[in-house]
Design a protein around this motif. Structure first.
Motif, PDB file in Angstrom:
ATOM      1  N   MET A  65      41.388  36.131  33.122  1.00  0.00           N
ATOM      2  CA  MET A  65      40.768  34.865  33.515  1.00  0.00           C
ATOM      3  C   MET A  65      40.581  34.797  35.021  1.00  0.00           C
ATOM      4  SD  MET A  65      42.618  32.045  31.040  1.00  0.00           S
ATOM      5  CE  MET A  65      42.269  31.965  29.276  1.00  0.00           C
ATOM      6  N   ALA A  66      41.508  35.361  35.765  1.00  0.00           N
ATOM      7  CA  ALA A  66      41.373  35.378  37.218  1.00  0.00           C
ATOM      8  C   ALA A  66      40.181  36.234  37.638  1.00  0.00           C
ATOM      9  CB  ALA A  66      42.656  35.904  37.860  1.00  0.00           C
ATOM     10  N   VAL A  67      39.985  37.369  36.964  1.00  0.00           N
ATOM     11  CA  VAL A  67      38.818  38.208  37.246  1.00  0.00           C
ATOM     12  C   VAL A  67      37.531  37.433  36.952  1.00  0.00           C
ATOM     13  CG1 VAL A  67      37.535  40.264  36.521  1.00  0.00           C
ATOM     14  CG2 VAL A  67      39.997  40.398  36.887  1.00  0.00           C
ATOM     15  N   GLY A  68      37.514  36.710  35.827  1.00  0.00           N
ATOM     16  CA  GLY A  68      36.341  35.904  35.503  1.00  0.00           C
ATOM     17  C   GLY A  68      36.056  34.836  36.547  1.00  0.00           C
ATOM     18  N   ALA A  69      37.122  34.211  37.058  1.00  0.00           N
ATOM     19  CA  ALA A  69      36.939  33.165  38.069  1.00  0.00           C
ATOM     20  C   ALA A  69      36.474  33.750  39.401  1.00  0.00           C
ATOM     21  CB  ALA A  69      38.251  32.402  38.255  1.00  0.00           C
ATOM     22  N   THR A  71      34.734  36.627  39.813  1.00  0.00           N
ATOM     23  CA  THR A  71      33.505  37.426  39.734  1.00  0.00           C
ATOM     24  C   THR A  71      32.323  36.817  40.480  1.00  0.00           C
ATOM     25  OG1 THR A  71      34.147  38.540  37.685  1.00  0.00           O
ATOM     26  CG2 THR A  71      31.791  38.400  38.160  1.00  0.00           C
ATOM     27  N   PRO A  72      31.973  35.540  40.267  1.00  0.00           N
ATOM     28  CA  PRO A  72      30.832  34.980  41.028  1.00  0.00           C
ATOM     29  C   PRO A  72      31.050  35.046  42.537  1.00  0.00           C
ATOM     30  CG  PRO A  72      31.464  33.535  39.214  1.00  0.00           C
ATOM     31  CD  PRO A  72      32.545  34.552  39.340  1.00  0.00           C
ATOM     32  N   LEU A  73      32.253  34.735  42.975  1.00  0.00           N
ATOM     33  CA  LEU A  73      32.549  34.756  44.412  1.00  0.00           C
ATOM     34  C   LEU A  73      32.480  36.174  44.961  1.00  0.00           C
ATOM     35  CD1 LEU A  73      33.515  33.118  46.892  1.00  0.00           C
ATOM     36  CD2 LEU A  73      35.867  33.578  46.156  1.00  0.00           C
ATOM     37  N   ALA A  74      33.051  37.128  44.220  1.00  0.00           N
ATOM     38  CA  ALA A  74      33.096  38.508  44.708  1.00  0.00           C
ATOM     39  C   ALA A  74      31.722  39.160  44.709  1.00  0.00           C
ATOM     40  CB  ALA A  74      34.055  39.328  43.838  1.00  0.00           C
ATOM     41  N   LEU A  75      30.928  38.905  43.676  1.00  0.00           N
ATOM     42  CA  LEU A  75      29.638  39.587  43.547  1.00  0.00           C
ATOM     43  C   LEU A  75      28.505  38.901  44.306  1.00  0.00           C
ATOM     44  CD1 LEU A  75      29.670  40.695  39.803  1.00  0.00           C
ATOM     45  CD2 LEU A  75      30.484  41.904  41.842  1.00  0.00           C
ATOM     46  N   ALA A 202      37.830  40.767  48.145  1.00  0.00           N
ATOM     47  CA  ALA A 202      37.476  42.111  47.678  1.00  0.00           C
ATOM     48  C   ALA A 202      38.704  42.845  47.149  1.00  0.00           C
ATOM     49  CB  ALA A 202      36.815  42.899  48.797  1.00  0.00           C
ATOM     50  N   TYR A 203      39.799  42.790  47.904  1.00  0.00           N
ATOM     51  CA  TYR A 203      41.024  43.468  47.465  1.00  0.00           C
ATOM     52  C   TYR A 203      41.551  42.859  46.169  1.00  0.00           C
ATOM     53  CZ  TYR A 203      46.022  44.340  47.118  1.00  0.00           C
ATOM     54  OH  TYR A 203      47.275  44.622  46.639  1.00  0.00           O
ATOM     55  N   THR A 204      41.635  41.534  46.127  1.00  0.00           N
ATOM     56  CA  THR A 204      42.179  40.858  44.954  1.00  0.00           C
ATOM     57  C   THR A 204      41.330  41.125  43.716  1.00  0.00           C
ATOM     58  OG1 THR A 204      43.098  39.117  46.358  1.00  0.00           O
ATOM     59  CG2 THR A 204      42.864  38.611  44.030  1.00  0.00           C
ATOM     60  N   TYR A 205      40.024  41.197  43.890  1.00  0.00           N
ATOM     61  CA  TYR A 205      39.136  41.434  42.747  1.00  0.00           C
ATOM     62  C   TYR A 205      39.389  42.821  42.149  1.00  0.00           C
ATOM     63  CZ  TYR A 205      34.860  41.352  39.960  1.00  0.00           C
ATOM     64  OH  TYR A 205      33.962  41.371  38.910  1.00  0.00           O
ATOM     65  N   THR A 243      47.391  28.403  38.627  1.00  0.00           N
ATOM     66  CA  THR A 243      48.585  28.190  39.454  1.00  0.00           C
ATOM     67  C   THR A 243      49.247  29.505  39.864  1.00  0.00           C
ATOM     68  OG1 THR A 243      49.898  27.887  37.424  1.00  0.00           O
ATOM     69  CG2 THR A 243      49.040  25.905  38.496  1.00  0.00           C
ATOM     70  N   ALA A 244      49.758  30.235  38.887  1.00  0.00           N
ATOM     71  CA  ALA A 244      50.541  31.434  39.197  1.00  0.00           C
ATOM     72  C   ALA A 244      49.684  32.592  39.682  1.00  0.00           C
ATOM     73  CB  ALA A 244      51.340  31.860  37.965  1.00  0.00           C
ATOM     74  N   GLN A 245      48.442  32.690  39.178  1.00  0.00           N
ATOM     75  CA  GLN A 245      47.629  33.857  39.534  1.00  0.00           C
ATOM     76  C   GLN A 245      46.741  33.575  40.750  1.00  0.00           C
ATOM     77  OE1 GLN A 245      48.405  36.402  37.549  1.00  0.00           O
ATOM     78  NE2 GLN A 245      47.206  37.930  38.630  1.00  0.00           N
ATOM     79  N   LEU A 246      45.846  32.582  40.642  1.00  0.00           N
ATOM     80  CA  LEU A 246      44.883  32.332  41.720  1.00  0.00           C
ATOM     81  C   LEU A 246      45.542  31.702  42.950  1.00  0.00           C
ATOM     82  CD1 LEU A 246      41.818  31.127  39.627  1.00  0.00           C
ATOM     83  CD2 LEU A 246      42.146  33.354  40.716  1.00  0.00           C
ATOM     84  N   LEU A 247      46.426  30.722  42.740  1.00  0.00           N
ATOM     85  CA  LEU A 247      47.116  30.107  43.872  1.00  0.00           C
ATOM     86  C   LEU A 247      48.391  30.855  44.236  1.00  0.00           C
ATOM     87  CD1 LEU A 247      46.779  26.268  43.162  1.00  0.00           C
ATOM     88  CD2 LEU A 247      45.511  27.657  44.804  1.00  0.00           C
ATOM     89  N   GLY A 248      48.942  31.627  43.306  1.00  0.00           N
ATOM     90  CA  GLY A 248      50.170  32.354  43.558  1.00  0.00           C
ATOM     91  C   GLY A 248      49.924  33.730  44.144  1.00  0.00           C
TER      92      GLY A 248
END
Length: 313
Positions: A65-69, A71-75, A202-205, A243-248
């Motif tokens: 789900m984090a990758v999906g969130a 993707t638009p920002l990264a690409l 870029a790194y996180t993606y 919470t834990a993934q995107l903000l953590g």
């Protein structure tokens, strides 16, 4: 005499000016973001405990789900940065993703094999391994960093009241939790190295994409169901991702560049009392009496690590 000549003459009399001190604002910003990150990952254990899904599936979906969130920002906004990642940085990012996948894959199952106290204490040995691996890499750490790391870990032991069992299953769970702590240390160290030249998004993606692929394969091999959940379960998975993934983890990836791996990994120890306090507020589970002194001990240890790290820098 012109104004410029006057200023030049005055400078010649007074000598060269002292360069301005670097602003402390970036450090303060990183500390605030780190506090937000700790709050985010502190929600992980209490929230995961309420999700009716296998541990490996939870780990997969929070990354997917984090990758999906992202993707638009990264690409769209960071496409050029993604294309510009060098071969070395890309390989290190993938390696960090492998270690993050290992961390999730071994630690979460350990919670059902050994006591939560033992698993928590062993997985939070991360800062000890971080400092040790830095030493192996030729980075001599000050005595304050070692002392602060030990003090912060002592705070976790005070809170968890480690109760190591001797059954084969419990010992296997302890080993998995310890492996999770070592993997997390490698993940933090590789992230600090990549973030020297690569931006956070870029790194996180790349990191999350690698972790997602590996966890997907693990779920398929182990037979962990990836669907058929209730609407409430999907909602909790989405909340866990935010919470834990995107903000953590994402903010940890952001601040590790400025604060360094020693400070960042030691601060992650605050997840343990943080989770206890959140469980008290949300799940109405009263925290143990040791939660508050343990929090103070961890904070004291973190302060020593920060002081020692700054002195070494």
């Amino acid at each position: 005499m012109t104004a410029r000549t006057t200023r030049t003459a005055r400078a010649a009399r007074t000598g060269p000016t002292t360069p301005p001190t670097a602003p402390a604002a970036p450090v303060r910003t990183d500390i605030v973001l780190l506090a937000v990150a700790i709050a985010g990952i502190s929600l992980s254990a209490p929230l995961t405990a309420t999700i009716a899904a296998p541990a490996l599936a939870i780990a997969f979906w929070r990354n997917a789900m984090a990758v999906g969130a992202l993707t638009p920002l990264a690409l769209v906004r960071h496409r050029a940065e993604l294309r510009g990642i060098g071969r070395r940085a890309l390989l290190l990012s993938v390696a960090a993703g492998v270690l993050l996948a290992v961390h999730f894959a071994v630690w979460l199952p350990s919670l059902r094999m050994t006591s939560v106290a033992s698993s928590t204490a062993l997985v939070t040995t991360t800062p000890i391994w971080t400092t040790f691996l830095l030493r192996l890499g030729g980075h001599r750490r000050p005595a304050l960093v070692w002392a602060g790391t030990a003090l912060a870990f002592l705070g976790v032991v005070i809170l968890t009241g480690v109760d190591f069992a001797v059954s084969p299953r419990a010992l296997a769970g302890d080993a998995l939790a310890l492996a999770g702590g070592i993997a997390a240390a490698g993940y933090v160290l590789l992230g600090a190295e990549v973030r020297r030249t690569v931006g956070t998004v870029a790194y996180t993606y790349v990191l999350y994409a690698t972790t997602t692929v590996l966890l997907l394969g693990t779920c398929l091999v182990s037979g962990a169901p990836l669907g058929g959940y209730s609407g409430a379960t999907w909602l909790k998975l989405a909340l866990l991702t935010v919470t834990a993934q995107l903000l953590g983890h994402s903010l940890i990836n952001r601040v590790v560049k400025g604060l360094g791996p020693s400070v960042t990994s030691t601060a992650i120890l605050l997840e343990t009392p943080g989770a206890a306090l959140i469980a008290a507020l949300w799940l109405h589970q009263l925290p143990p009496a040791a939660a508050y002194p343990a929090l103070l001990v961890i904070l004291a240890g973190l302060a020593l690590v920060i002081r020692g790290d700054r002195a070494a820098g």
